[in-house]
Design an enzyme around this catalytic site. Structure first.
Site, PDB file in Angstrom:
ATOM      1  N   HIS A  54       0.753  -1.339  -0.220  1.00 20.52           N
ATOM      2  CA  HIS A  54      -0.127  -0.086  -0.083  1.00 20.52           C
ATOM      3  C   HIS A  54       0.861   1.259  -0.014  1.00 20.52           C
ATOM      4  O   HIS A  54       0.256   2.116   0.251  1.00 20.52           O
ATOM      5  CB  HIS A  54      -0.852  -0.090   1.280  1.00 20.52           C
ATOM      6  CG  HIS A  54      -1.805  -1.004   1.069  1.00 20.52           C
ATOM      7  ND1 HIS A  54      -2.997  -1.092   0.153  1.00 20.52           N
ATOM      8  CD2 HIS A  54      -2.292  -2.215   1.866  1.00 20.52           C
ATOM      9  CE1 HIS A  54      -3.597  -2.052   0.324  1.00 20.52           C
ATOM     10  NE2 HIS A  54      -3.258  -2.966   1.612  1.00 20.52           N
ATOM     11  N   ARG A  79       7.262  -5.254   3.090  1.00 17.87           N
ATOM     12  CA  ARG A  79       5.918  -5.921   2.836  1.00 17.87           C
ATOM     13  C   ARG A  79       5.639  -6.150   1.621  1.00 17.87           C
ATOM     14  O   ARG A  79       5.767  -5.010   1.074  1.00 17.87           O
ATOM     15  CB  ARG A  79       4.774  -5.062   3.676  1.00 17.87           C
ATOM     16  CG  ARG A  79       3.429  -5.745   3.243  1.00 17.87           C
ATOM     17  CD  ARG A  79       2.246  -5.306   4.128  1.00 17.87           C
ATOM     18  NE  ARG A  79       1.622  -4.120   3.646  1.00 17.87           N
ATOM     19  CZ  ARG A  79       0.680  -3.631   4.338  1.00 17.87           C
ATOM     20  NH1 ARG A  79      -0.320  -4.351   5.043  1.00 17.87           N
ATOM     21  NH2 ARG A  79       0.242  -2.249   4.137  1.00 17.87           N
ATOM     22  N   ASP A 182      -7.738  -4.192   8.133  1.00 19.31           N
ATOM     23  CA  ASP A 182      -8.621  -5.236   6.855  1.00 19.31           C
ATOM     24  C   ASP A 182      -9.095  -6.539   7.916  1.00 19.31           C
ATOM     25  O   ASP A 182     -10.028  -6.784   7.576  1.00 19.31           O
ATOM     26  CB  ASP A 182      -7.156  -6.009   6.095  1.00 19.31           C
ATOM     27  CG  ASP A 182      -7.056  -5.229   4.909  1.00 19.31           C
ATOM     28  OD1 ASP A 182      -7.840  -4.885   4.285  1.00 19.31           O
ATOM     29  OD2 ASP A 182      -5.913  -5.056   4.506  1.00 19.31           O
TER      30      ASP A 182
HETATM   31  C1  3PY Z   1      -4.149  -3.318   7.863  1.00 19.70           C
HETATM   32  O1  3PY Z   1      -4.489  -2.661   8.630  1.00 19.70           O
HETATM   33  O2  3PY Z   1      -4.968  -4.041   7.400  1.00 19.70           O
HETATM   34  C2  3PY Z   1      -2.793  -3.067   7.188  1.00 19.70           C
HETATM   35  O3  3PY Z   1      -2.495  -4.002   6.426  1.00 19.70           O
HETATM   36  C3  3PY Z   1      -1.816  -2.074   7.727  1.00 19.70           C
HETATM   37  O4  3PY Z   1      -1.078  -1.349   6.729  1.00 19.70           O
HETATM   38 MG    MG Z   2      -3.844  -4.836   5.447  1.00 20.83          MG
END
Ligand code: 3PY
Ligand code: MG
Length: 263
Positions: A54, A79, A182
């Protein structure tokens, strides 16, 4: 323990903290500028994560960003955009101290991530560390590279929660890192957080407990120092506490307020 001539804070630094049951606090980096990367790496925090899922950076910028962070005497985690062997191997070849793998829903997914991190006979990582011919300390040997590389799988879906006990039992998984945004969305809590939802708090506590029971490191993406301290007290041990873009924004906003703006 210094991992090689150029690194001070990398996987060994994190493992030393965890051996004493202490939290590692770090930064999340979204920006592509190597000057920012060096700045992020020269704080006194324990780790940084370059976010290729992201963040603004792509694999094209990654080697330069990691080089800049090494100049700041930190070997960061990366990541990767998705749980794909090519992405994990490229991050490792670029010099990541470890990977954080998003959206891992099953033991099979966790095992695939682990395998991509490690050379045979332990795993299936293809040989080709790109720093081998460049860095003064040369290419790492396979076994020490396998041992050094950290593999964090992200549990951030209901399916991941359902498979949690099997995921933490996968050999070679170093830890579970939770994406709370998420996770809340996937589990039906929308944009709620631990601050306003007992359900979200229970989920986070559950992941930490499963990690402790399984002997792996619990990690959590936190939005500020208060959240980071709170979850470190509750057992989180790889704790990101801020994002480079957000810190810049917050610093600039605070300055504007201090100077009486908006007028
Ligand atoms: C989330 O909070 O889903 C993440 O992946 C943080 O970047
Ligand atoms: Mg996430």
């Amino acid at each position: 323990m210094i991992e090689n001539r150029l690194d001070v804070r990398g996987a060994a630094h994190l493992r030393a903290l965890w051996a004493e049951d202490r939290p590692a606090f770090g930064l999340w980096s979204l920006l592509t500028d190597p000057v920012v990367a060096e700045l992020v790496a020269t704080t006194d925090l324990d780790f940084a994560v370059v976010d290729l899922q992201h963040g603004f950076a792509t694999f094209g910028e990654l080697p330069t960003l990691l080089q800049a962070m090494r100049a700041g005497r930190m070997a960061p985690l990366v990541r990767v955009p998705w749980n794909e062997p090519a992405a994990i191997m490229r991050a490792a070849d670029s010099g990541a101290a470890g990977v954080v793998v998003p959206m891992v829903d099953s033991a099979a997914g966790a095992a695939a991530a682990v395998s991509a991190c490690r050379f045979p006979p332990t795993g299936s990582r293809s040989w080709g560390p790109m720093w081998g011919g460049v860095r003064a300390d040369g290419a790492p040997a396979p076994e020490p590279a396998n041992a050094a590389m950290l593999c964090f799988v992200m549990v951030e879906t209901q399916a991941g929660i359902d498979a949690l006990d099997e995921i933490v039992a996968v050999p070679g998984v170093d830890g579970v890192f939770v994406g709370p945004n998420d996770l809340a969305l996937s589990c039906g809590f929308g944009r709620s957080t631990y601050r306003d939802s007992v359900g979200v708090t229970r989920l986070l506590d559950r992941v930490i407990a499963a990690c402790v029971a399984g002997g792996v490191v619990p990690g959590l993406f936190c939005s500020d120092a208060e959240m980071a301290r709170h979850w470190a007290r509750r057992g989180a041990r790889l704790v990101s506490a801020g994002v480079d873009t957000g810190l810049l924004r917050a610093g600039a906003d605070a300055l504007a307020v201090e100077l009486g703006r908006p007028a």
